[in-house]
Design an enzyme around this catalytic site. Structure first.
Site, short mmCIF file in Angstrom:
data_model
loop_
_atom_site.label_atom_id
_atom_site.label_comp_id
_atom_site.label_asym_id
_atom_site.label_seq_id
_atom_site.Cartn_x
_atom_site.Cartn_y
_atom_site.Cartn_z
N SER A 193 0.85 -1.19 0.00
CA SER A 193 0.00 0.00 0.00
C SER A 193 0.88 1.22 0.00
O SER A 193 2.01 1.19 0.51
CB SER A 193 -0.90 0.02 1.25
OG SER A 193 -1.58 1.27 1.36
N TYR A 219 -2.85 -0.18 10.56
CA TYR A 219 -2.80 -0.58 9.15
C TYR A 219 -1.49 -0.15 8.51
O TYR A 219 -0.82 -0.94 7.83
CB TYR A 219 -3.99 0.04 8.40
CG TYR A 219 -4.05 -0.30 6.93
CD1 TYR A 219 -4.58 -1.51 6.50
CD2 TYR A 219 -3.60 0.61 5.97
CE1 TYR A 219 -4.66 -1.82 5.15
CE2 TYR A 219 -3.67 0.32 4.61
CZ TYR A 219 -4.20 -0.90 4.21
OH TYR A 219 -4.27 -1.20 2.87
#
Length: 676
Positions: free
Chosen positions: A553, A566
């Site tokens: 990501s 996250y």
């Protein structure tokens, strides 16, 4: 026309029953009259199954259509058996109109035999009689004067002349047994032809059942009995990557595993080694199974490392033996050797491993060897199995016509022969990746915690020759190992792993619980580690290198709000890429990453609450979140699942073979996510 519809229907019925013929084996034909659009006069035509088609799935488009007068006129220019291969090119000059499918080598048989309808089939029972040492006498005993024995002759124009002569000389006959090969039957109507074919098959099988020996393969060898199913499958999964690696020495192969009763019984019997050494006989069989299989000569109780070492020894011996076989029979006009690795590997107590350029080819090779086992059983039951001579097998295996057929095949897709395992592939990015890899030629193992979603994706991609599904919780170490065992049994191993499984919980630091932290790290950091570790172990056993791709990501490097758990988990994944690229490079395993920006459309993560959380953080409506993310990028474009799939393909499709340790941003341009 009725001739065509009747022919297709007859072909489909015959091809649907494996007792009648093998997949893509045999051919059928019908003769009739149609109007020539040039002359306006009636013209006799032959409709015959074209080259490479399958009777069970034949349609009108799979028929070759030839003018019968021109085909039969070829007998006047036939140059003799030494030059009979030239006649195949002559078939093109006999085509009616565009001619339909390409005519096969058996076209002459169908055109020259004076009967309106002809079937040529490869039934196990018929080939058993055809390969029996006293097949001619058995044919007389079983069929009387209704069926005539024709000694072995390679398929071609001369065989068509031979069968036509037999038909003329034996007006009461309904067909022939072709020595070492199969059967041919004929009839005045389509129904009569089909009935005659089935009569021949039924009579041969009934004779074998009534007169055959009880144990044609000899006694069971103590210690070589089949393992119980759970142990058998575990052993097969452990051996599959090793065997696939050996079978891919000359060129990459996809594998298939078979442990049916017929296979396991044959592998346990005392005649296994001598019969396997004789090889198969029917041309359709050995063209797919090679001249003979590799047979492991150890019981299933042998330690795994001992079995692996012995397989390596036997593989080296097999390659040397195959090269000697080639050298014994090759001449100046023989095509180059196509590879010395086995297509069939037999492991007593475990089962059969078969290999091919794709899963279907590997599966069909295994099916053909099961046919060969049935043939050997039938021949040994009533006589002695006596296949055609080795030099005849070589003539067909390295036939110039077969070489030309191989050259006509379309070029393989970029990921052909590669097996991919994708985690979190039940929706969103993972689904798009699985679909793209399959479209580029890979076999795909679709995994997801939601087994039903994974199954739906696999079904949408295609049948089990292309994709299979496995329920998988990547945090479960045993489940990860089981997923790779399933991949090994389905396709022989794994070459490409995509770590895509993930989830996200958006909270400020003080609201983030230890459970929130642990859950995200378990799935993405620990889960990726477990999946990669098991994948790397399997790839090293195969010895074929491989690719591991992490879907990371931009949050691995971008400081986003309310996102500590996250972002930290993604940073862990990002560094795994660098660490493992350095460690696994010596094994030819490349490790790379893809850094997407938020992919909203089709995402299970966003649909599961993450979208609402992020929309609240940014103060936008949830349904407009994708537009919001797009407007903050340099390109002002929304990132979609297929964009991530394209990046995975770019890394693994062959154009970047020397790239490892790389992260590719797929974020439409987020300056804060630029790599430094």
């Amino acid at each position: 026309m009725s001739e065509i519809s009747d022919l297709v229907a007859r072909s489909n019925r015959l091809g649907a029953d494996p007792r009648n013929t093998n997949y893509a084996g045999g051919n059928t034909s019908a003769k009739g009259t149609a109007t020539d659009p040039v002359t306006g006069r009636p013209t006799e035509l032959l409709w015959v199954k074209g080259s490479g088609g399958d009777l069970g799935t034949l349609t009108e488009a799979g028929l070759a259509v030839l003018r019968l007068d021109r085909l039969r006129a070829l007998t006047d220019v036939y140059p003799g058996v030494e030059r009979e291969d030239e006649m195949v090119a002559a078939f093109d000059h006999c085509l009616f109109g565009r001619g339909g499918a390409a005519p096969s080598i058996d076209t002459a048989m169908h055109g020259l035999v004076d009967a309106p309808h002809v079937d040529h089939l490869h039934p196990d029972a018929g080939i058993a009689i055809a390969t029996a040492a006293d097949g001619e006498a058995l044919t007389k005993e079983i069929f009387g004067d209704r069926v005539v024995w024709v000694p072995w002759r390679r398929p071609g124009f001369q065989l068509g002349l031979d069968i036509a002569a037999v038909k003329r000389a034996h007006p009461r006959a309904i067909g022939v047994v072709l020595g070492g090969h199969g059967i041919t039957a004929w009839g005045d109507t389509s129904a009569e032809c089909e009935a005659n074919s089935l009569e021949m098959i039924r009579a041969a099988q009934e004779y074998i059942d009534a007169r055959g020996a009880a144990e044609p393969f000899g006694a069971v060898v103590p210690g070589f009995e089949a393992l119980p199913e759970p142990q058998r499958r575990d052993r097969a999964a452990a051996l599959a990557p090793v065997i696939r690696g050996l079978a891919s020495t000359d060129r990459p192969q996809v594998g298939h595993f078979t442990d049916g009763d017929a296979v396991l019984d044959f592998l346990a019997r005392e005649k296994l080694a001598p019969l396997a050494a004789l090889g198969t006989s029917c041309p359709d069989h050995f063209l797919r199974t090679k001249v003979r299989p590799l047979v492991l000569d150890l019981p299933p109780s042998a330690p795994l490392d001992e079995a692996v070492a012995r397989l390596r020894e036997l593989h080296a011996a097999y390659r040397a033996d195959y090269a000697a076989y080639y050298d014994r029979h090759a001449d100046a006009d023989t095509p180059p050797m196509r590879g010395a690795d086995p297509a069939i590997v037999l492991v007593p107590g475990v089962g059969m491993f078969s290999f091919g350029a794709n899963k279907q080819t590997a599966r069909v090779a295994g099916e053909f060897y099961v046919n060969a086992i049935n043939v050997m059983r039938g021949a040994e039951a009533v006589s002695r199995y006596a296949p055609i001579a080795e030099e005849e097998k070589f003539r067909i295996e390295y036939w110039a016509l077969e070489e030309a057929k191989l050259r006509r095949m379309p070029a393989p897709k970029p990921l052909a022969t590669r097996v991919a395992l994708v985690t979190g592939a039940g929706s969103g990015i993972g689904k798009a990746i699985a679909e793209r890899l399959a479209a580029e030629g890979a076999c795909v193992v679709v995994t997801d915690r939601d087994g039903a979603s994974a199954a739906g994706v696999a079904e949408g991609i295609g049948g089990t020759d292309v994709a299979v599904s496995v329920p998988l919780d990547v945090t479960d170490e045993d489940a990860v190992a089981a997923a790779y065992r399933a991949a090994a049994l389905a396709f022989g191993g794994v070459d490409l792993v995509v770590n895509n499984a993930g989830l996200s919980i958006s909270k400020p630091l003080l609201d983030t619980t230890a459970r929130d932290w642990d859950l995200q790290h378990d799935v993405m950091a620990r889960g990726s580690f477990l999946v990669t570790r098991e994948g790397a172990r399997l790839m090293r056993e195969q010895g074929l290198g491989g690719d591991i791709v992490y879907i990371v990501s931009k949050n691995a490097v971008f400081v986003g709000p309310n996102n500590v758990a996250y972002g930290a988990a993604k940073a862990d994944q990002a560094h795994q890429v660098r660490l493992l690229a350095a460690e696994l490079g010596e094994h030819g395993i490349r490790v790379n990453g893809v850094n997407p920006d938020a992919v909203v459309r089709g995402s299970g993560i966003f649909a599961g609450g993450w979208g609402a959380q992020r929309a609240a953080v940014y103060g936008v409506e949830e349904e407009k979140l994708g537009e919001f993310y797009a407007q903050r990028t340099l390109l002002k474009k929304e990132v979609l699942p297929e964009h991530i799939a394209a990046a995975v393909f770019a890394l693994t499709g062959g154009d970047l073979p020397l790239t490892t340790g790389l992260h590719i941003p797929v974020d439409a341009g987020v300056a804060g996510g630029f790599l430094r």
